[in-house]
Design a protein around this motif. Structure first.
Motif, PDB file in Angstrom:
ATOM      1  N   PRO A   1      30.960  29.362  10.750  1.00 17.82           N
ATOM      2  CA  PRO A   1      29.739  29.649  10.825  1.00 17.82           C
ATOM      3  C   PRO A   1      29.008  28.926   9.738  1.00 17.82           C
ATOM      4  O   PRO A   1      29.411  29.072   8.591  1.00 17.82           O
ATOM      5  N   LEU A   2      27.789  28.372  10.002  1.00 19.07           N
ATOM      6  CA  LEU A   2      26.935  27.805   9.081  1.00 19.07           C
ATOM      7  C   LEU A   2      27.688  26.825   8.222  1.00 19.07           C
ATOM      8  O   LEU A   2      27.629  26.728   6.852  1.00 19.07           O
ATOM      9  N   GLU A   3      28.490  25.699   8.798  1.00 23.51           N
ATOM     10  CA  GLU A   3      29.238  24.766   8.114  1.00 23.51           C
ATOM     11  C   GLU A   3      28.260  23.774   7.868  1.00 23.51           C
ATOM     12  O   GLU A   3      27.320  23.468   8.579  1.00 23.51           O
ATOM     13  N   ASP A   4      28.694  22.532   6.707  1.00 23.19           N
ATOM     14  CA  ASP A   4      28.126  21.545   6.798  1.00 23.19           C
ATOM     15  C   ASP A   4      28.893  20.437   7.549  1.00 23.19           C
ATOM     16  O   ASP A   4      30.061  20.500   7.941  1.00 23.19           O
ATOM     17  N   GLY A   5      28.210  19.337   7.885  1.00 23.31           N
ATOM     18  CA  GLY A   5      28.364  18.409   8.892  1.00 23.31           C
ATOM     19  C   GLY A   5      29.999  17.537   8.374  1.00 23.31           C
ATOM     20  O   GLY A   5      30.853  17.400   9.236  1.00 23.31           O
ATOM     21  N   ASP A   6      29.936  17.353   7.061  1.00 18.90           N
ATOM     22  CA  ASP A   6      31.112  16.580   6.534  1.00 18.90           C
ATOM     23  C   ASP A   6      32.353  17.440   6.726  1.00 18.90           C
ATOM     24  O   ASP A   6      33.254  16.713   7.163  1.00 18.90           O
ATOM     25  N   ARG A   7      32.176  18.489   6.289  1.00 16.34           N
ATOM     26  CA  ARG A   7      33.537  19.151   6.383  1.00 16.34           C
ATOM     27  C   ARG A   7      33.943  19.532   7.992  1.00 16.34           C
ATOM     28  O   ARG A   7      35.256  19.298   8.238  1.00 16.34           O
ATOM     29  N   THR A   8      32.798  19.628   8.783  1.00 19.02           N
ATOM     30  CA  THR A   8      33.332  19.910  10.394  1.00 19.02           C
ATOM     31  C   THR A   8      33.815  18.471  10.840  1.00 19.02           C
ATOM     32  O   THR A   8      34.942  18.512  11.493  1.00 19.02           O
ATOM     33  N   GLU A   9      33.368  17.441  10.402  1.00 19.83           N
ATOM     34  CA  GLU A   9      34.101  15.936  10.711  1.00 19.83           C
ATOM     35  C   GLU A   9      35.270  15.897  10.289  1.00 19.83           C
ATOM     36  O   GLU A   9      36.237  15.604  10.921  1.00 19.83           O
ATOM     37  N   SER A  10      35.599  16.392   9.218  1.00 20.71           N
ATOM     38  CA  SER A  10      37.022  16.209   8.367  1.00 20.71           C
ATOM     39  C   SER A  10      38.135  17.080   9.099  1.00 20.71           C
ATOM     40  O   SER A  10      39.284  16.754   9.322  1.00 20.71           O
ATOM     41  N   LEU A  11      37.619  18.312   9.612  1.00 20.38           N
ATOM     42  CA  LEU A  11      38.368  19.277  10.117  1.00 20.38           C
ATOM     43  C   LEU A  11      38.873  18.722  11.590  1.00 20.38           C
ATOM     44  O   LEU A  11      39.806  18.921  11.866  1.00 20.38           O
ATOM     45  N   VAL A  12      37.712  18.060  12.148  1.00 17.06           N
ATOM     46  CA  VAL A  12      38.064  17.546  13.693  1.00 17.06           C
ATOM     47  C   VAL A  12      39.068  16.677  13.326  1.00 17.06           C
ATOM     48  O   VAL A  12      39.882  16.072  14.378  1.00 17.06           O
ATOM     49  N   ARG A  13      38.891  15.707  12.489  1.00 18.76           N
ATOM     50  CA  ARG A  13      39.570  14.521  12.073  1.00 18.76           C
ATOM     51  C   ARG A  13      41.152  14.947  11.832  1.00 18.76           C
ATOM     52  O   ARG A  13      42.143  14.162  12.084  1.00 18.76           O
ATOM     53  N   MET A  14      41.453  16.013  11.341  1.00 20.93           N
ATOM     54  CA  MET A  14      42.558  16.701  10.875  1.00 20.93           C
ATOM     55  C   MET A  14      43.130  17.277  12.193  1.00 20.93           C
ATOM     56  O   MET A  14      44.298  18.057  12.549  1.00 20.93           O
ATOM     57  N   ARG A  15      42.291  17.231  13.506  1.00 23.24           N
ATOM     58  CA  ARG A  15      42.951  17.521  14.782  1.00 23.24           C
ATOM     59  C   ARG A  15      42.924  18.933  15.157  1.00 23.24           C
ATOM     60  O   ARG A  15      43.626  19.458  15.766  1.00 23.24           O
TER      61      ARG A  15
END
Ligand code: ATP
Length: 245
Positions: A159-173
């Motif tokens: 919830p209420l996350e910033d974009g960079d971290r979201t992108e990095s978590l997605v990159r970690m599959r």
């Protein structure tokens, strides 16, 4: 400040007051207040209600959490100010761990947030701790995660996350479920499932859906997830904002 129930913006004012109290008590940051303001503006444009698309994403998110082996709910100061009890309830019902993850991190704030969650009934609250791991691609301050929490998770609710971290978590599959009122934010754009709704409505809705769905078999849950098209759902919300309001 006493807010009269009759005030037309009662709910909105209560949310503001919870954040101001959180700032006073040291677990919400000034930047958290600004982020809330951005959220409020989008909530206005959405009619301050859960849209059909929001509800669909909330149901799909629950199906995904129930299917996951190691789901984690990541929390920050604003989340804990607004829905502390709801986070604990949602974690219990979906068998998710809770991990404190801060953009503006300090040991003191982490411990404060942990304490509030414990007071609201959480059995265990993870913080990045001494043996932290680093999410690749982020500067070290924001990259720290708990080795038994987000690091090994298959699904993270942010919830209420910033974009960079979201992108990095997605990159970690990892499967990333976001709750963010802004459908155009990088978080909403990158997430696997983007819930565009106010966290104060999304979390109680998700608890109700989890109660309904917790006994569904895997096949049914899988079919709910696989039929969902996140991009299309986001496009519908953006269209709704453009045409309805
Ligand atoms: P991004 O980095 O994802 O592009 P951003 O820079 O706007 O987005 P932040 O400043 O971290 O990200 O803001 C957090 C987000 O949280 C904002 O997009 C805002 O819309 C959203 N937000 C704030 N309050 C709420 C709330 N109560 N419920 C849901 N979303 C909220």
């Amino acid at each position: 400040m006493k807010i009269p129930r009759s005030h037309p913006r009662y709910k909105s004012l209560i949310q503001r007051q919870l954040l101001i109290n959180g700032l006073r008590d040291g677990f919400v940051t000034e930047a958290g207040l600004i982020a809330h303001g951005r959220g409020e503006a989008f909530d206005y444009l959405l009619g301050e209600r859960t849209t059909e698309e929001g509800e669909i994403a909330e149901r799909v998110a629950i199906a995904m959490l129930l299917l996951s082996k190691n789901p984690v709910i990541s929390v920050n100061g604003n989340t804990v100010a607004l829905v502390p009890r709801g986070i604990v309830e949602l974690a219990d019902i979906t068998n998710s761990k809770i991990e404190v993850n801060l953009f503006h991190g300090s040991r003191e704030r982490e411990e404060l947030i942990k304490k509030i969650l414990r007071e609201n009934g959480a059995k265990e609250v993870l913080i990045s701790g001494e043996k932290y791991k680093l999410i690749p691609g982020l500067d070290s301050e924001r990259a720290r995660v708990n080795p038994d929490g987000i690091w090994i998770s298959d699904t993270v609710l942010v919830p209420l996350e910033d974009g960079d971290r979201t992108e990095s978590l997605v990159r970690m599959r990892k499967n990333v479920i976001s709750i963010d009122l802004n459908p155009l934010s990088r978080t909403s754009q990158y997430a696997t499932i983007s819930i565009v709704d106010n966290i104060v409505r999304a979390i109680p809705n998700m608890i109700e859906f989890a109660k309904e769905m917790k006994n569904c078999d895997k096949e049914e849950l899988n079919s709910i997830v696989s039929k969902f098209d996140n991009k299309k759902n986001l496009e519908k919300i953006i269209r709704r904002i453009r045409t309805e309001f």
